[in-house]
Design an enzyme around this catalytic site. Structure first.
Site, PDB file in Angstrom:
ATOM      1  N   SER A 150      -9.770  -5.489  -2.053  1.00  0.00           N
ATOM      2  CA  SER A 150      -8.906  -4.674  -2.906  1.00  0.00           C
ATOM      3  C   SER A 150      -9.556  -4.562  -4.275  1.00  0.00           C
ATOM      4  CB  SER A 150      -7.530  -5.338  -3.047  1.00  0.00           C
ATOM      5  OG  SER A 150      -6.771  -4.747  -4.086  1.00  0.00           O
ATOM      6  N   TYR A 163      -2.877 -13.093  -4.727  1.00  0.00           N
ATOM      7  CA  TYR A 163      -3.473 -11.951  -4.022  1.00  0.00           C
ATOM      8  C   TYR A 163      -4.889 -11.691  -4.539  1.00  0.00           C
ATOM      9  CZ  TYR A 163      -3.697  -7.167  -2.112  1.00  0.00           C
ATOM     10  OH  TYR A 163      -4.060  -6.013  -1.432  1.00  0.00           O
TER      11      TYR A 163
END
Length: 259
Positions: A150, A163
């Site tokens: 990401s 995350y």
């Protein structure tokens, strides 16, 4: 002068295993590979969802089979990877796509649990899938690994520390394994999607998405899952044989933009 080399730009006949393939980018990846002629192993913790995606693919006359797979379970990972190779007669490509949303303040009471689950699904699982697949990839003429991270690995957002750490770990894993597995001819690359329209972003209002995209991306919009899937396919082509260790943002220019 050496002859011009004709390098294939098709994955037809190759077998790809996609994790987290019941929805979003995983579903798009499974369908893009199938449309190009690959044999697709559709895997997801949501077994019924994986079955539905496999049915979408086979309805078009393409090849896919579904497996329920919790990537946080070492036993399931080993069993499913080996079964995929047995069912299709080998395994050529692994796409580590499975992920979850982890948004929590560092001082929240549930942080430790969220941290452990985030790393288990989005980092530890990647290396387990790769390790299980290695004996099969080493037999392939076109072995490819693509890890989905990401842009949170490249620039952080508040409340996403667990995350971001998991995704940053994926970029490190990618580079390290690219070096380690290069002598086996196995390429290992990483894609860092930016703002993409998926189930994870459904909770964000359309108005907020539009404002964010105009402010943050060069293209002024959210991306579609298929746009990420086509980059994944490109990294797995036989012609992509000299590309390894790359970390590629597919983000509409988010990381390139200063203001």
């Amino acid at each position: 002068m050496p002859d011009f080399k004709e390098l294939s730009r098709s994955v037809a006949g190759l077998t790809v295993l996609v994790t987290g393939a019941a929805s979003g980018m995983g579903r798009a990846t499974a369908r893009v590979f199938a449309a190009d002629g690959a044999n697709v192993a559709v895997t997801d913790v949501a077994g019924e969802g994986a079955q539905a995606v496999a049915a979408e693919i086979t309805a078009k006359g393409q090849i896919a089979k579904a497996w329920a797979l919790d990537v946080a379970s070492p036993d399931e990972v080993r069993a499913v990877v080996d079964d995929v190779a047995a069912q299709f007669g080998g395994l050529d490509i692994v796409v580590n796509n499975a992920g979850i949303s982890v948004r929590l303040a560092i001082d929240d009471d549930g942080y430790d649990e969220a941290w452990a689950k985030g790393l288990a699904v989005m980092l530890t699982a990647h290396q387990r899938v790769i390790r299980a697949a290695l004996p099969h990839l080493r037999k392939s003429k076109c072995p490819r690994i693509v890890n989905i991270a990401s842009t949170e690995a490249l620039g952080a957002t508040a409340l996403h520390s667990a995350y971001s750490v998991a995704k940053a770990g994926v970029t490190g894993l990618t580079r390290s394994l690219a070096v380690e597995l290069g002598r086996d001819g196995i390429t290992v690359n990483c894609i860092c999607p930016g703002p993409i329209t998926t189930g994870m972003t459904d909770r964000i209002s359309a108005e907020h998405k539009a404002v964010y995209a105009r402010r943050r991306t060069a293209l002024g919009r959210y991306g579609d899952p298929e746009e990420v899937a086509h980059m994944t396919l490109s990294l797995c082509l036989p012609a992509a044989s000299f590309l390894t260790g790359a970390v590629i943002p597919v983000d509409g220019g988010l990381m390139a933009r200063n203001a």
